[in-house]
Design a protein around this motif. Structure first.
Motif, PDB file in Angstrom:
ATOM      1  N   GLU A 429      -9.138   4.627   0.960  1.00 34.37           N
ATOM      2  CA  GLU A 429      -7.944   4.995   0.206  1.00 34.37           C
ATOM      3  C   GLU A 429      -8.215   4.801  -1.287  1.00 34.37           C
ATOM      4  N   ARG A 430      -7.895   5.820  -2.065  1.00 39.16           N
ATOM      5  CA  ARG A 430      -8.087   5.724  -3.511  1.00 39.16           C
ATOM      6  C   ARG A 430      -6.746   5.450  -4.170  1.00 39.16           C
ATOM      7  N   PRO A 431      -6.729   4.599  -5.171  1.00 35.49           N
ATOM      8  CA  PRO A 431      -5.442   4.173  -5.766  1.00 35.49           C
ATOM      9  C   PRO A 431      -4.647   5.316  -6.368  1.00 35.49           C
ATOM     10  N   GLU A 432      -5.338   6.409  -6.776  1.00 37.06           N
ATOM     11  CA  GLU A 432      -4.618   7.522  -7.385  1.00 37.06           C
ATOM     12  C   GLU A 432      -4.015   8.467  -6.353  1.00 37.06           C
ATOM     13  N   VAL A 433      -4.170   8.135  -5.077  1.00 35.37           N
ATOM     14  CA  VAL A 433      -3.627   8.969  -4.009  1.00 35.37           C
ATOM     15  C   VAL A 433      -2.503   8.223  -3.315  1.00 35.37           C
ATOM     16  N   LEU A 434      -1.343   8.846  -3.255  1.00 37.57           N
ATOM     17  CA  LEU A 434      -0.201   8.271  -2.533  1.00 37.57           C
ATOM     18  C   LEU A 434       0.195   9.226  -1.415  1.00 37.57           C
ATOM     19  N   SER A 435       0.303   8.701  -0.204  1.00 38.02           N
ATOM     20  CA  SER A 435       0.725   9.486   0.952  1.00 38.02           C
ATOM     21  C   SER A 435       2.067   8.967   1.428  1.00 38.02           C
ATOM     22  N   LEU A 436       3.070   9.831   1.416  1.00 39.44           N
ATOM     23  CA  LEU A 436       4.395   9.408   1.885  1.00 39.44           C
ATOM     24  C   LEU A 436       4.349   9.049   3.363  1.00 39.44           C
ATOM     25  N   GLY A 437       3.548   9.783   4.136  1.00 38.03           N
ATOM     26  CA  GLY A 437       3.430   9.470   5.556  1.00 38.03           C
ATOM     27  C   GLY A 437       2.875   8.080   5.777  1.00 38.03           C
ATOM     28  N   MET A 438       1.838   7.712   5.029  1.00 41.41           N
ATOM     29  CA  MET A 438       1.259   6.369   5.155  1.00 41.41           C
ATOM     30  C   MET A 438       2.255   5.305   4.706  1.00 41.41           C
ATOM     31  N   LEU A 439       2.994   5.590   3.645  1.00 38.47           N
ATOM     32  CA  LEU A 439       3.979   4.617   3.175  1.00 38.47           C
ATOM     33  C   LEU A 439       5.077   4.410   4.208  1.00 38.47           C
ATOM     34  N   ARG A 440       5.495   5.487   4.870  1.00 34.31           N
ATOM     35  CA  ARG A 440       6.483   5.330   5.941  1.00 34.31           C
ATOM     36  C   ARG A 440       5.928   4.445   7.057  1.00 34.31           C
ATOM     37  N   ASP A 441       4.652   4.685   7.414  1.00 32.36           N
ATOM     38  CA  ASP A 441       4.037   3.883   8.477  1.00 32.36           C
ATOM     39  C   ASP A 441       3.978   2.402   8.104  1.00 32.36           C
ATOM     40  N   ARG A 442       3.952   2.113   6.822  1.00 32.45           N
ATOM     41  CA  ARG A 442       3.885   0.733   6.353  1.00 32.45           C
ATOM     42  C   ARG A 442       5.265   0.138   6.102  1.00 32.45           C
ATOM     43  N   GLY A 443       6.308   0.823   6.556  1.00 31.25           N
ATOM     44  CA  GLY A 443       7.653   0.288   6.439  1.00 31.25           C
ATOM     45  C   GLY A 443       8.245   0.356   5.051  1.00 31.25           C
ATOM     46  N   ARG A 444       7.839   1.356   4.271  1.00 28.65           N
ATOM     47  CA  ARG A 444       8.310   1.446   2.886  1.00 28.65           C
ATOM     48  C   ARG A 444       9.489   2.402   2.735  1.00 28.65           C
ATOM     49  N   THR A 445      10.175   2.717   3.829  1.00 28.58           N
ATOM     50  CA  THR A 445      11.360   3.572   3.760  1.00 28.58           C
ATOM     51  C   THR A 445      12.558   2.753   3.293  1.00 28.58           C
ATOM     52  N   VAL A 446      13.181   3.158   2.216  1.00 29.47           N
ATOM     53  CA  VAL A 446      14.359   2.466   1.698  1.00 29.47           C
ATOM     54  C   VAL A 446      15.591   2.873   2.496  1.00 29.47           C
ATOM     55  N   PHE A 447      15.758   4.181   2.683  1.00 27.33           N
ATOM     56  CA  PHE A 447      16.779   4.688   3.604  1.00 27.33           C
ATOM     57  C   PHE A 447      16.341   6.050   4.120  1.00 27.33           C
ATOM     58  N   ALA A 448      16.786   6.366   5.307  1.00 34.41           N
ATOM     59  CA  ALA A 448      16.495   7.659   5.924  1.00 34.41           C
ATOM     60  C   ALA A 448      17.812   8.319   6.263  1.00 34.41           C
ATOM     61  N   ALA A 449      18.049   9.479   5.661  1.00 30.17           N
ATOM     62  CA  ALA A 449      19.289  10.218   5.880  1.00 30.17           C
ATOM     63  C   ALA A 449      18.986  11.525   6.596  1.00 30.17           C
ATOM     64  N   ASP A 450      20.032  12.295   6.846  1.00 32.04           N
ATOM     65  CA  ASP A 450      19.890  13.589   7.498  1.00 32.04           C
ATOM     66  C   ASP A 450      19.316  14.589   6.500  1.00 32.04           C
ATOM     67  N   GLY A 451      18.025  14.850   6.600  1.00 32.24           N
ATOM     68  CA  GLY A 451      17.408  15.837   5.732  1.00 32.24           C
ATOM     69  C   GLY A 451      16.610  15.276   4.582  1.00 32.24           C
ATOM     70  N   ALA A 452      16.699  13.978   4.309  1.00 36.11           N
ATOM     71  CA  ALA A 452      15.951  13.400   3.184  1.00 36.11           C
ATOM     72  C   ALA A 452      15.838  11.898   3.368  1.00 36.11           C
ATOM     73  N   SER A 453      14.800  11.315   2.779  1.00 32.29           N
ATOM     74  CA  SER A 453      14.580   9.869   2.830  1.00 32.29           C
ATOM     75  C   SER A 453      14.155   9.378   1.464  1.00 32.29           C
ATOM     76  N   LEU A 454      14.429   8.106   1.199  1.00 31.80           N
ATOM     77  CA  LEU A 454      13.977   7.465  -0.033  1.00 31.80           C
ATOM     78  C   LEU A 454      12.838   6.522   0.328  1.00 31.80           C
ATOM     79  N   ILE A 455      11.689   6.708  -0.332  1.00 30.92           N
ATOM     80  CA  ILE A 455      10.470   5.956  -0.023  1.00 30.92           C
ATOM     81  C   ILE A 455      10.075   5.123  -1.235  1.00 30.92           C
ATOM     82  N   ASP A 456       9.672   3.875  -0.986  1.00 28.60           N
ATOM     83  CA  ASP A 456       9.207   2.980  -2.037  1.00 28.60           C
ATOM     84  C   ASP A 456       7.757   3.319  -2.380  1.00 28.60           C
ATOM     85  N   LEU A 457       7.510   3.803  -3.612  1.00 31.62           N
ATOM     86  CA  LEU A 457       6.157   4.137  -4.054  1.00 31.62           C
ATOM     87  C   LEU A 457       5.426   2.948  -4.657  1.00 31.62           C
TER      88      LEU A 457
END
Length: 766
Positions: A429-457
């Motif tokens: 993993e390179r620090p300049e690359v951010l994957s929302l899917g990987m962040l979700r897998d790591r429990g970084r979802t702030v909230f998940a709504a119908d159609g959109a989610s807020l992810i902690d970067l």
């Protein structure tokens, strides 16, 4: 191909010297401006390419840091050119061949040792601007640091997906991709299928592009396919594999007739220019070598697969029906042969499953690589079914299972490991690359709504990610935007708008809007538009920096979600535009307001007292539903603001947007003026714009309904019936665009346009 590579280097801001035979380089650069789709992000970038003559200007190569040879795929021709390059080589210069399958060790055999240490294959897939894959193949003498430097440069500056391949015939992607198409041809004959039937199966149902098998062959060129097959046959020792790459008789016959595919006007498909109906595209009947109308195959198995969600489920549906349905049986034969061949080549053409999977996804646009497909179908289950039908299980698969492992990829705590030479290797993993899917897998979802989610970067920056169908904006997404605005205002340094879908956003939920209009629910439509405007305004006035990072199709409501941000970081491949007039409407989610603000800002930057000229440009852009051909091209359409930019590399786009948020925050972010006034063109500008519309109607360029839509748009962009130069509240413009939108929703001709777009994906001119 050489000029197309030079164009992509120019896209990245790199000055180039293009050498060819006398006069050809100049012609090649001229063609870049005319080619469609364009190899250039902006035609002006062609100025970064300097033409030269190979004989007269050879010595100028010594000024270059990287020399790319892209001559014809003939070893004697390449030797001639490489000898000349070697004669002007200087220490540190990288030299590479754009060969699609010739041995780099053979190509560089005519060069000195110093040159060979800096030599490699850099195989750009065609067209270089649009195809992500770049295969790098070192020769036996290549310095490992040179490979690492070129790989990093091609990723970071050119936005390429780089895989390291071995010096084997046709490398990775062409080796497996060609094999898969040849298997389809063989299975076609076995099962007695037509060209239509094969392409119906081997496209999206197998996780492949819509071009499937025969359309892909036509695009590549049937003579090219024969060359690829011959290159493998003549350079491998396994007679069974050589037989698999035997030239298909039907392809040889087509080539002998000069029917080479798209470049010759016909191959397995051709256009009948005399026909304007759906039968304009005709398909070959190999039995009679004649062309006829296309026919949609009838198969319960295909229909079931189409209904399944996701590539894995579609494949499972086909495999389950393989014993009863001949099209499904064909699919099983093609799939199993491709999976087995890919596994057998592991270690020979590439060291890791990751390189093979990425090559097929980036080079042939497969949804899943072959080893990802092994995992999704179940390695043990698939191996067992192969044995049941008397087929051999590839050695790497058997080895994996013998070790007690069940997958080629392992995911642990949000990290990924891939199988390599008998063990699992961490996917760096390179620090300049951010994957929302990987962040979700790591429990970084702030909230998940119908159609959109807020992810902690990280670093107190959040990302609002759309994930509705097609990322269209509906009530759930609008609610999530407002919730995210409140959350970020309270607890975060700023917000990124981005996602990892196929497209950023294709617009608003048109089906919902049409249903309400057909039912005469005008109050409900008014409420929807008010909520849309309020949601976008919540982004604009949020006292935290907002950076939008759109990619690929960003249309209608997607544009309206980006324009309230403080910065837009366009992906290089962003197709950006307010296209509502195509369905008989005008932008009403703040799009007209944003266009008026853009015009005002452009007038101020130019020192103009009158906003009529920039308003006219925005009117033309929106009225004609113009869409940018790249992120850079969005500037020509008037959508850029000061500070906006373009990201060349897809993987770093979200991290770059995050850094832009942090930079705005560090500078001391100024809270936006919630009571901003907008200087408009008023009734004088509206009259001028409407005169132009009337002239176009009288000349027959547009219909009466087109004129009505354009007239509404002109009135809104000009700010309504007010004096020229008057500053009016933003809400006044929002009210104007909402009222015009509502009135157009009630037009039967607009509703017909909406139905047409939903049914066919194409605009209706009525």
């Amino acid at each position: 191909m050489g000029s197309a590579i030079a164009a992509h280097l120019a896209n990245a801001g790199i000055p180039c010297l293009l050498l060819d035979l006398e006069g050809l380089a100049v012609k090649g650069i001229a063609r870049l401006k005319e080619t469609k789709p364009s190899p250039l992000y902006d035609p002006a970038f062609a100025a970064r390419i300097r033409a030269g003559d190979l004989d007269r200007d050879l010595a100028q190569l010594s000024e270059c840091d990287w020399v790319i040879e892209a001559v014809s795929e003939k070893l004697d021709v390449k030797h001639s050119v490489w000898k000349r390059i070697d004669s002007v080589w200087r220490p540190g210069m990288i030299v590479s061949s754009n060969t699609s399958g010739l041995s780099i060790n053979e190509v560089t055999s005519v060069c000195g040792e110093a040159c060979r240490r800096h030599a490699m294959v850099t195989h750009f897939f065609n067209p270089p601007r649009y195809m992500k894959l770049l295969e790098i193949v070192p020769c036996r003498d290549t310095d490992t640091q040179a490979v690492a430097d070129v790989s990093r440069f091609c990723q970071d500056r050119l936005g390429k997906g780089v895989v390291i391949a071995k010096d084997t015939p046709n490398f990775i992607a062409n080796r497996i991709g060609t094999y898969s198409m040849l298997v389809a041809l063989q299975a076609m004959e076995k099962h007695g299928l037509t060209v239509d039937e094969v392409d119906a199966v081997t496209g999206p149902l197998l996780g492949r592009p819509k071009s499937a098998t025969f359309r892909t062959l036509d695009l590549v060129g049937l003579d090219t396919i024969l060359h690829v097959c011959r290159n493998v046959r003549e350079n491998i020792t396994d007679p069974l594999e050589a037989a698999a790459f035997a030239a298909p008789a039907i392809v040889e016959e087509l080539v002998s007739r000069g029917w080479l595919g798209e470049k010759s006007g016909g191959g397995f498909y051709r256009k009948n220019d005399a026909e304007r109906s759906k039968d304009r595209i005709q398909v070959l009947d190999p039995a009679t070598m004649t062309y006829g109308s296309r026919r949609k195959p009838a198969s319960h198995a295909l229909e079931a697969a189409k209904m399944a969600k996701g590539t894995s489920a579609k494949l499972q549906a086909l495999l389950e029906a393989a014993d009863e349905d001949r099209l499904a049986a064909f699919a099983r034969d093609v799939l199993e042969a491709t999976l087995c061949y890919s596994a057998e080549k592991l270690g020979e053409i590439a060291d890791t499953v990751l390189e093979i999977d990425q090559a097929m996804k980036w080079g042939f646009n497969w949804e899943e690589g072959p080893f990802e497909t092994w995992d999704s179908l179940g390695v043990a289950v698939t191996a067992s079914k192969l044995e049941e039908r008397g087929k051999a299980v590839p050695a790497p698969v058997a080895s994996l299972l013998d070790k007690g492992s069940g997958t080629f990829y392992v995911r642990k705590a949000g990290s990924v490991f891939h199988y390599s030479q008998g063990h699992y290797k961490f996917v760096e993993e390179r620090p300049e690359v951010l994957s929302l899917g990987m962040l979700r897998d790591r429990g970084r979802t702030v909230f998940a709504a119908d159609g959109a989610s807020l992810i902690d970067l990280g670093d107190d920056v959040a990302c609002l990610e759309f994930h509705s169908p097609h990322n269209a904006i509906g009530p759930g997404v609008l609610s999530a935007i407002r919730q995210a605005s409140e959350e970020v205002d309270r607890n975060w340094r700023g917000l990124v708008l981005a996602n990892e879908g196929r497209n950023f956003c294709v617009g608003a939920n048109l089906m919902l809007l049409l249903m309400e209009a057909e039912n005469g629910e005008w109050e409900e439509i008014d409420l929807i538009i008010r909520e849309f405007q309020m949601s976008m305004q919540s982004l604009r006035v949020m006292p935290r920096p907002v950076v939008a990072a759109p990619h690929r199709m960003t249309l209608g409501g997607g544009v309206e979600a980006c324009l309230p941000s403080d910065r837009i970081l366009f992906a290089a491949e962003t197709y950006f535009g307010l296209v509502e007039t195509g369905v008989g409407l005008i932008p009403a989610g703040g799009g007209c307001l944003a266009a008026a603000v853009l015009a005002q800002d452009r007038a101020e930057a130019a020192g103009l007292d009158d906003v009529t000229s920039p308003i006219s440009q925005m009117f033309e852009t929106i009225a004609l539903a113009k869409v940018s051909e790249s992120g850079h091209h969005a500037k020509r359409l008037g959508y850029w603001r000061s500070g906006d930019g373009v990201s060349m590399r897809e993987e770093t786009r979200i991290a770059e947007a995050k850094n832009a948020v942090l930079e705005l925050d560090r500078r001391g972010y100024a809270v936006p003026d919630a009571d901003r006034q907008v200087r408009v063109g008023g009734r004088e500008a509206a009259t001028l714009l409407k005169l132009g519309v009337s002239s176009m109607r009288r000349s027959g360029y547009i219909s009466d309904h087109d004129a009505k839509i354009a007239g509404k748009l002109a009135g809104v962009l000009a700010g309504g019936d007010v004096p020229a130069g008057m500053a009016i509240p933003e809400q006044h413009l929002l009210d104007l665009e909402r009222e015009a939108f509502l009135s157009l929703c009630g037009e039967p001709l607009t509703q017909a346009r909406m139905r047409q777009m939903l049914a066919t994906g194409k605009p209706l001119r009525n």
